[in-house]
Structures are given as structure tokens and as C-alpha cells.
Design a protein around this motif. Sequence first.
Motif, PDB file in Angstrom:
ATOM      1  N   SER B 155       0.825  -1.193   0.000  1.00  0.00           N
ATOM      2  CA  SER B 155       0.000   0.000   0.000  1.00  0.00           C
ATOM      3  C   SER B 155       0.866   1.253   0.000  1.00  0.00           C
ATOM      4  N   PHE B 156       1.950   1.236   0.777  1.00  0.00           N
ATOM      5  CA  PHE B 156       2.817   2.422   0.829  1.00  0.00           C
ATOM      6  C   PHE B 156       3.487   2.662  -0.518  1.00  0.00           C
ATOM      7  N   LYS B 157       3.957   1.581  -1.109  1.00  0.00           N
ATOM      8  CA  LYS B 157       4.620   1.695  -2.416  1.00  0.00           C
ATOM      9  C   LYS B 157       3.655   2.268  -3.459  1.00  0.00           C
ATOM     10  N   TYR B 158       2.455   1.693  -3.485  1.00  0.00           N
ATOM     11  CA  TYR B 158       1.415   2.124  -4.419  1.00  0.00           C
ATOM     12  C   TYR B 158       1.089   3.591  -4.187  1.00  0.00           C
ATOM     13  N   MET B 159       0.998   3.947  -2.893  1.00  0.00           N
ATOM     14  CA  MET B 159       0.587   5.284  -2.559  1.00  0.00           C
ATOM     15  C   MET B 159       1.634   6.316  -2.952  1.00  0.00           C
ATOM     16  N   VAL B 160       2.911   5.997  -2.740  1.00  0.00           N
ATOM     17  CA  VAL B 160       3.962   6.953  -3.108  1.00  0.00           C
ATOM     18  C   VAL B 160       3.939   7.176  -4.619  1.00  0.00           C
ATOM     19  N   GLY B 211       1.979  10.934 -15.694  1.00  0.00           N
ATOM     20  CA  GLY B 211       1.014  10.795 -14.603  1.00  0.00           C
ATOM     21  C   GLY B 211       0.030   9.679 -14.852  1.00  0.00           C
ATOM     22  N   PHE B 212      -0.615   9.709 -16.026  1.00  0.00           N
ATOM     23  CA  PHE B 212      -1.586   8.663 -16.320  1.00  0.00           C
ATOM     24  C   PHE B 212      -0.885   7.328 -16.548  1.00  0.00           C
ATOM     25  N   GLY B 213       0.352   7.367 -17.059  1.00  0.00           N
ATOM     26  CA  GLY B 213       1.109   6.125 -17.221  1.00  0.00           C
ATOM     27  C   GLY B 213       1.366   5.457 -15.882  1.00  0.00           C
ATOM     28  N   LEU B 214       1.659   6.293 -14.851  1.00  0.00           N
ATOM     29  CA  LEU B 214       1.840   5.734 -13.505  1.00  0.00           C
ATOM     30  C   LEU B 214       0.549   5.107 -13.004  1.00  0.00           C
ATOM     31  N   LYS B 215      -0.572   5.754 -13.290  1.00  0.00           N
ATOM     32  CA  LYS B 215      -1.850   5.209 -12.836  1.00  0.00           C
ATOM     33  C   LYS B 215      -2.185   3.931 -13.589  1.00  0.00           C
ATOM     34  N   ALA B 216      -1.797   3.862 -14.883  1.00  0.00           N
ATOM     35  CA  ALA B 216      -2.153   2.701 -15.697  1.00  0.00           C
ATOM     36  C   ALA B 216      -1.124   1.598 -15.583  1.00  0.00           C
ATOM     37  N   VAL B 219       4.635  -0.052 -18.868  1.00  0.00           N
ATOM     38  CA  VAL B 219       5.843  -0.662 -18.344  1.00  0.00           C
ATOM     39  C   VAL B 219       6.902   0.175 -17.661  1.00  0.00           C
ATOM     40  N   PRO B 220       7.390   1.268 -18.171  1.00  0.00           N
ATOM     41  CA  PRO B 220       8.425   1.874 -17.308  1.00  0.00           C
ATOM     42  C   PRO B 220       7.875   2.335 -15.958  1.00  0.00           C
ATOM     43  N   PHE B 221       6.561   2.434 -15.810  1.00  0.00           N
ATOM     44  CA  PHE B 221       5.974   2.961 -14.570  1.00  0.00           C
ATOM     45  C   PHE B 221       5.215   1.885 -13.793  1.00  0.00           C
ATOM     46  N   HIS B 222       5.573   0.620 -13.994  1.00  0.00           N
ATOM     47  CA  HIS B 222       4.697  -0.442 -13.492  1.00  0.00           C
ATOM     48  C   HIS B 222       5.066  -0.971 -12.118  1.00  0.00           C
ATOM     49  N   ALA B 223       6.128  -0.422 -11.480  1.00  0.00           N
ATOM     50  CA  ALA B 223       6.711  -1.091 -10.309  1.00  0.00           C
ATOM     51  C   ALA B 223       5.725  -1.391  -9.196  1.00  0.00           C
ATOM     52  N   TRP B 224       4.690  -0.553  -9.034  1.00  0.00           N
ATOM     53  CA  TRP B 224       3.807  -0.756  -7.888  1.00  0.00           C
ATOM     54  C   TRP B 224       2.804  -1.874  -8.109  1.00  0.00           C
ATOM     55  N   LEU B 225       2.427  -2.133  -9.360  1.00  0.00           N
ATOM     56  CA  LEU B 225       1.265  -2.991  -9.618  1.00  0.00           C
ATOM     57  C   LEU B 225       1.436  -4.421  -9.129  1.00  0.00           C
ATOM     58  N   PRO B 226       2.580  -5.099  -9.414  1.00  0.00           N
ATOM     59  CA  PRO B 226       2.675  -6.494  -8.979  1.00  0.00           C
ATOM     60  C   PRO B 226       2.691  -6.655  -7.471  1.00  0.00           C
ATOM     61  N   ASP B 227       2.952  -5.592  -6.717  1.00  0.00           N
ATOM     62  CA  ASP B 227       2.836  -5.688  -5.266  1.00  0.00           C
ATOM     63  C   ASP B 227       1.427  -5.369  -4.800  1.00  0.00           C
ATOM     64  N   ALA B 228       0.869  -4.289  -5.389  1.00  0.00           N
ATOM     65  CA  ALA B 228      -0.406  -3.790  -4.868  1.00  0.00           C
ATOM     66  C   ALA B 228      -1.557  -4.724  -5.203  1.00  0.00           C
TER      67      ALA B 228
END
Lengths: 122, 503
Positions: B155-160, B211-216, B219-228
Amino acid sequence: MLYALCFLLFMIGLYCAVVKKNMVKIVIGIMVMEYAVNLFLIMLGYRFGGIAPIVDKGQLDLETGQIAAGFLNSSVDPLPQALVLTAIVISLGSLALMISICIRTYEKYGTFDITQIRRLKG
Amino acid sequence: MIVPLPAFVAIPLGTAFLLPVFAKRGKAVATVLANLATISLLVLAIASIGQTRVYEIGKWSIPLGINLVLDGLSSLLLLAISVVSAAAMLFSIRYMEQYTAKAKFLCLFLLMVAGMNGVALSGDIFNLFVFLEIASLASYALVGFGCEHEELEASFKYMVLGSIGSIFILFAVALVYGNTGSLNMAYISKAIQSSGLNRGLTFALALFVVGFGLKAALVPFHAWLPDAHPSAPAPISAMLSGILIKTLGVYALVRVVFNIFGISVSMGWLLIALGLLSMVAGAFLAIGQWDFKRLLAYSSISQLGYVVLGIGLGGLIIARDGNLAWASLAILGGLFHLVNHAVYKSLLFLTSGSVQMSTGTRQMKQMGGLAEKLPVTRATCTVASAAVAGIPPFSGFWSKLILVIAAIQAHFYWVAAIIVFVSLCTLIMYLKVQRYVFLGELPENLQEIKENRGSMLVAMVSLACLCVLMGLLLTPCLRSSILDPAVQVLTDGVLYSANVIGM
């Protein structure tokens, strides 16, 4: 010049959020970014020597409903201020949630250091 | 029937604030109310198909007030959101009994739905940001709902990362306002058409993409998804993977790029590159996973790549003044895949929740032979796996087929080859799921488990039926009322502003 300083503040926040290892410092970095953006929004609407954007009787022509040109030329733009109010409320909400998650994490792991909070991998 | 547009936001928002009133004793009442809210949203979404309307909040005329816009793309999204949320809500009636504070869970769930509906309907760029934050904040809290080690960390990772994305979007909104003097999407678009892109607006566009890439989770912005996504409770994983990343990420990005800024050749290439990168990287990372839900999460990244690729391909053809029929076919493939993925990935996450509830683990190495013990879960999971891998009569096949045809038609043969190749990788990862979870030897400690009953089965079976029947969306009658208007919105591009102002 002011815009450049504001952008510098934004970059400092981003740097802090990305580089720091302490959870609370990361949260502070995010909030600095948030404040930089709020400051930017306020500066967009501000003009030096401007007046408050409230129309009083002297500036309003009651018969035609027109607002005096002097008012339009000297008042600051009120819209970004409304946006900033909304953004501040949102950032307050997310700050509260972030800090509470930090506290819960500290209770579980006994540390704020994100290099030691690494159970999820792969 | 004329659907009042604010109802899409007002119903879930109102119910959400009502629910915490029923604390422990009124749990049943709260559950019934929440289900009524999601089902009524589903009815409203079906009733609103094919309508195009503008609603001015508080009767303030367009450039002054905030407006809600319902067009083909919005109603497609609303339909997907309400289908997935109704199924996830049904599933959570039973599933969430494992956790305490169910009323709070339902409240956050409905807040998330309200935020997503608001994003889909908003015609005002700052309003879009506000709804996006409502949905994101609810989802941060829901990911950490279990309050265990992993959940809090995820949750913290996703939130940051999510907050950084939101701040980028807010910065971009400020830049757009500074350069065009308007917050209304239609007026911004008109201003950009008359003055062209200057440096500030280009920077704003870049910020929007990040910004929207991080939300979606592209790939370069995907780090949070496999944890969250794996850490959240199963119905929430279904919502996050099924629809949240699409509404907050892909839909918002596409709306801004196509309808406000207008698609350009470089933007089309950027979308194609992001799509291809997500597809390939997501698929490779997914194959190596042994955690059931983590595998599904990586597969979501890969599948989202298809959506972005299809839309980007269409945009590139439009920007090059190519054949409009080819462009709309590519965009049709992308949007159809978006809807399909919403259905089958939420189904897969629900089945993984069912497996986790029965066995108490997510590690595939500790499972096996569950086919006999969990027959319904097994059957629905197989249907969804077939759909995601693109095996003929199931839904995923049709959207991938359209994407391949569109790529070949537009002479992007290598893109078509990559689509087929990633599809093969997807097949491998879902064969792995079938092999290690449902086939093979049943471990001794799992001899006693039983199939879950009640609402969980209803939710899974109804989504599985949808998976089989989604191909029917391509029949001319349904296609012209649901999919074609959505494609039309994107192929029209910046004509959007004229349409909205004209109404």
C-alpha cells in the motif's frame, strides 16, 4: 524567475521522494511537490498590485450589469485559488492516509527504513 | 429513458457515506444497501447506452460551470465499471467475512466506484483530477485493508507512486490552465487548435503521459502494480486490475491525448512503444511467477499493453492521414480488448480469491489437484484462462484477432507478429496455472477443503457466462450501439469540442 524557483521546489520534492530511504522523508518529499504545484497555481492567477476579486457596488453598473474595466484589469484571477483550496483538501486527505500507513508499518516492522521493509520481491 | 448523469456519482457516493452508520450490528443491512447501489448503477449504465448528452452542474453554462459529458466512450467505460463492480460486490458478500470492519470496506469500495464513474463522465479537466484522487485514495486504503506486513508495504509503495502520478497530473492541469485560460475540455481543445502547441503545453502533455502512465502501470511505470494488486483482498484485486487501471490510466490518457490535444504522429508512436513494451515485459515477468495472484497481476500489465497498442496504432494512422477504416478497426480492437480484459481478469482474480479462501495460500507450488475439490472454481478459471489466452469461441480471441487484422492491414507486420507471440506466452502462463493449481497431486494438508458456496459462485459463474458471450458484442446490432460510438469518439479526435459545445 519565480516560476523557475517554484519548479526548483518541485524538483527538490521529487528528489526527496525518489532518493530518501526513510518513509517519513518520502512523505515529506511528496508534500513538498504538492506545495510547489499549489504555489504554481496561485502564481498563475496573481498579478502584482492586484486587488481581491470581489465586486462591490462601486465597480458594478447596476443598469447594464457590466463590471467596470478597471476592476477586470486589476483583480487577481480567483479560479486558481478555488483550485488550490480543493487541492489542499485532497492533499490533506492523502497525507493523513500516508502517515497512518507509515505508523502501522512501523508497528509491524519496527523501522522506517524502506531498505529493510522488503518482503515483496520478484 | 433519459438517465440523470449525476446519479452515476451520487448513488455510490451517497451510499458510501451512509454505510459507516451501520457498524457491527447492521452488517447485513449495509451489505444489502451496497449491493443495491452497484446493481442500480448497472441498470443505469445499460439504460444510458447509445445516448450522448451534456449535463451542466447547477445550470451554470459550459465555460463557467462544471459539466458532465456522456458519449460513446464514457458509456462503454460506465458499462464495464458497473459490470465488474456488481460482480466484485456480490463476491465480497461472503469473501469479506474473513475480515473485520466490513461496513468500512463497502464504504471504500463504493467511494472507488464513485470516483471511477466521475472520471468517465467528467468534461472538466480539474474535476477529472478530483474524481481521480477520490478513486485513488480509496484504492490505496483498500490495498492495505488487511493491515499485515505485505499489505502495508504494498500500500505504501502504491501510494507513493500514485501520489507522484497525481501531482504530475495536477501540475499538467495548472500548465494547461495557464496556457489556455480554461479548464473545460472542449474549450481547452478549441484554444489549442487555434493557437497550436507551445512549449508549456508540450511539457503539460509529457506530464500527463507520465502521470496517467503511472496510474495505468504501463511498463516503465509499473513497479507498484505487482505488489499492490496481489496484496489487496480478492474482490479489490478484481476491481483494481479489471477496471481501475483502465479508467484512471488508459481512459484518461486517451481522452486527453485524442480529444484535448489531438493525436500526432510522435504521440501515436509513443503509445505503440508503451503498449509493446508492456505486452512483452509483462508476459515474460508473469511466466516466472509462483504466486497465483502475482502472476495474474503481471499478466494485467501485459494485457493492458494490447489496449494501448491498439489505440496507439489507430492514432498513428489517423495522424498520418491514413485510411480511417483501418484506424477505427485498430481502435475497435483496443477498446474491445479493454472491455474483455475487464471481464476475464476480474473473473480470474475472483477465482484466485476462491482458491485462496479454500486453501489459505497463494503459492502455486503448495497447491495441486484442486479440480475435484473446487469444480466450479476450476471450470470458471478455465473459461477465463481460455479467454485471456485467446482460444476461439471465448472473448479474448476476437479482440486479439481484430488487433492482428488491423496491424496487418496497416502493414505493421512485425506488430502483428509480436501480438501473436505474446499471445503464445499468455497461453503458457495460463497452462502453468491450470497445471499447478487444478491438476496434479492433491497435497495431504488440502484433503479436507470444500468448494465455496453462495454469492461467490454466483459472481464467478455470471462473469464466466459473460466471457463466453462477449463475442456477441461484434454482431452488427450490438456493435453499432455499444462499440462503434466509442470508436467514433476517438476517431473524431478534436471534433469532440465542437460536439460538446454544440449540444
